[in-house]
Design a protein around this motif. Structure first.
Motif, PDB file in Angstrom:
ATOM      1  N   ALA A  58       0.859  -1.185   0.000  1.00 46.38           N
ATOM      2  CA  ALA A  58       0.000   0.000   0.000  1.00 46.38           C
ATOM      3  C   ALA A  58       0.893   1.232   0.000  1.00 46.38           C
ATOM      4  N   PRO A  59       0.353   2.397  -0.352  1.00 42.43           N
ATOM      5  CA  PRO A  59       1.157   3.613  -0.281  1.00 42.43           C
ATOM      6  C   PRO A  59       1.643   3.870   1.145  1.00 42.43           C
ATOM      7  N   ALA A  60       2.862   4.337   1.281  1.00 37.80           N
ATOM      8  CA  ALA A  60       3.375   4.685   2.602  1.00 37.80           C
ATOM      9  C   ALA A  60       2.494   5.783   3.199  1.00 37.80           C
ATOM     10  N   GLY A  61       2.285   5.720   4.487  1.00 40.75           N
ATOM     11  CA  GLY A  61       1.428   6.699   5.145  1.00 40.75           C
ATOM     12  C   GLY A  61      -0.004   6.240   5.311  1.00 40.75           C
ATOM     13  N   THR A  62      -0.341   5.088   4.730  1.00 44.92           N
ATOM     14  CA  THR A  62      -1.680   4.533   4.962  1.00 44.92           C
ATOM     15  C   THR A  62      -1.826   4.284   6.468  1.00 44.92           C
ATOM     16  N   PRO A  63      -2.914   4.736   7.087  1.00 42.82           N
ATOM     17  CA  PRO A  63      -3.065   4.600   8.542  1.00 42.82           C
ATOM     18  C   PRO A  63      -2.828   3.171   9.027  1.00 42.82           C
ATOM     19  N   PRO A  64      -2.072   3.010  10.106  1.00 44.10           N
ATOM     20  CA  PRO A  64      -1.754   1.675  10.619  1.00 44.10           C
ATOM     21  C   PRO A  64      -2.987   0.830  10.917  1.00 44.10           C
ATOM     22  N   ASN A  65      -4.062   1.479  11.397  1.00 47.51           N
ATOM     23  CA  ASN A  65      -5.252   0.673  11.705  1.00 47.51           C
ATOM     24  C   ASN A  65      -5.902   0.123  10.440  1.00 47.51           C
ATOM     25  N   VAL A  66      -5.797   0.870   9.346  1.00 47.62           N
ATOM     26  CA  VAL A  66      -6.331   0.376   8.075  1.00 47.62           C
ATOM     27  C   VAL A  66      -5.443  -0.746   7.537  1.00 47.62           C
TER      28      VAL A  66
END
Length: 334
Positions: free
Chosen positions: A267-275
């Motif tokens: 996934a793109p870097a910065g995608t929220p950790p919970n997602v």
């Protein structure tokens, strides 16, 4: 006692301060909130596969598509963006919003592309992050059924002579080439690299005897081995594989030799950790479904279902491992 001037200031200033406060509160309330695991996904998810339909990664994507749709309660749309060794589609993933609605699937070449392509439009380990280490498969050294090489020892004996044997790959820097070069390094042999634009053309020429050998993933070559059209000389797993009974592991002759082809979700870097966590959980639960697991296993894959940390560790370690080989064997785009 309040003067007339003070009263005037108060009468005009207070409403303005109140209005300003309201604007501030409103701005805070309508500002984009980070994606939350309990609200994501609220719309369809696009899964970019940077390779052609029908290929190894696409096959895995199609196997999980329906199960993932059910678990996310949203459509999961596969978008094949093939070209330039997977870098075109991967660049699209890297450019996408880091909100969990555009994700991707890659295979082993993702970890080595930065060593092969000097001007990538993205930094693999900076602009992208792992979601799941999904599956892996052993690779197999195969020759045509008509080949004079009946055993691994026959092949090694021939390859002791420079330019005596050739091997096919799906392109410079591909896992086919890298594992073949690792094998020749371990055996003290050499082979002439013959790159093709895809697994189909490579297998066709191998079947026709136009190239002597190929080290390819088990899912790609297993149907031809079972049909008697290709002869398997060895597998690259640490031990023999039950799906190819009687075929030795390279490690039996060269201690410690082990290599796999693999597929991961990114996934793109910065995608929220919970997602990322929710997505990994649903992907891995889908992979562990007995029916899906059987189809994948029968097709030559081993389900790993690893989390984000495992995926990122795999990518880092594979980059270091194969980067050394690429440099020492002078592997370049041809």
């Amino acid at each position: 006692m309040e003067t007339t001037a003070a009263k005037t200031i108060r009468r005009f200033a207070l409403p303005r301060l109140a209005a300003a406060a309201l604007v501030t509160v409103t701005a805070v309330s309508i500002s984009p909130a980070p994606a939350r695991a309990d609200t994501w996904p609220a719309k369809p998810v696009t899964l970019i596969v940077p390779y052609a339909a029908g290929g190894t990664v696409d096959k895995v994507a199609r196997q999980i598509q329906e199960g993932l749709r059910k678990r996310l309660a949203q459509p999961v749309m596969i978008d094949n963006r093939a070209g330039a060794g997977g870098t075109i589609g991967t660049a699209q993933i890297a450019r996408s919003a880091a909100d969990g609605y555009t994700i991707g699937m890659v295979f082993d070449g993702f970890a080595t592309e930065s060593h092969i392509y000097p001007k990538l439009p993205y930094a693999s380990q900076k602009d992208l992050t792992g979601v799941s280490y999904m599956v892996r498969s052993p690779m197999v050294l195969v020759v045509p059924a008509s080949s004079p090489y009946k055993t691994l020892q026959d092949y090694v004996a021939a390859a002791k002579k420079p330019d005596a044997v050739s091997y096919a790959s799906v392109g410079a820097g591909s896992s086919n080439q890298l594992v073949a070069e690792l094998f020749h390094e371990a055996a003290g042999t050499s082979g002439t690299h013959t790159p093709y634009k895809g697994g189909g053309p490579a297998i066709n020429d191998l079947l026709g005897g136009h190239v002597d050998s190929m080290i390819a993933s088990l899912p790609l070559v297993m149907p031809y081995v079972r049909a008697g059209k290709l002869r398997a000389l060895a597998v690259t797993a640490g031990q023999r594989d039950a799906r190819l009974p009687g075929v030795p592991a390279v490690a039996e002759s060269y201690k410690g030799f082990e290599a796999y082809s693999w597929v991961a979700m990114i996934a793109p870097a910065g995608t929220p950790p919970n997602v990322i966590g929710r997505l990994a959980a649903e992907v891995n639960a889908t992979l562990r479904d007995p029916a899906i697991g059987k189809v994948l296993s029968d097709g030559g894959f081993d389900v790993i279902a690893g989390d984000s940390a495992q995926a990122n560790k795999l990518i880092r370690e594979e980059s270091v491992r194969w980067g050394r080989l690429i440099k020492s064997r002078h592997i370049v785009i041809e």
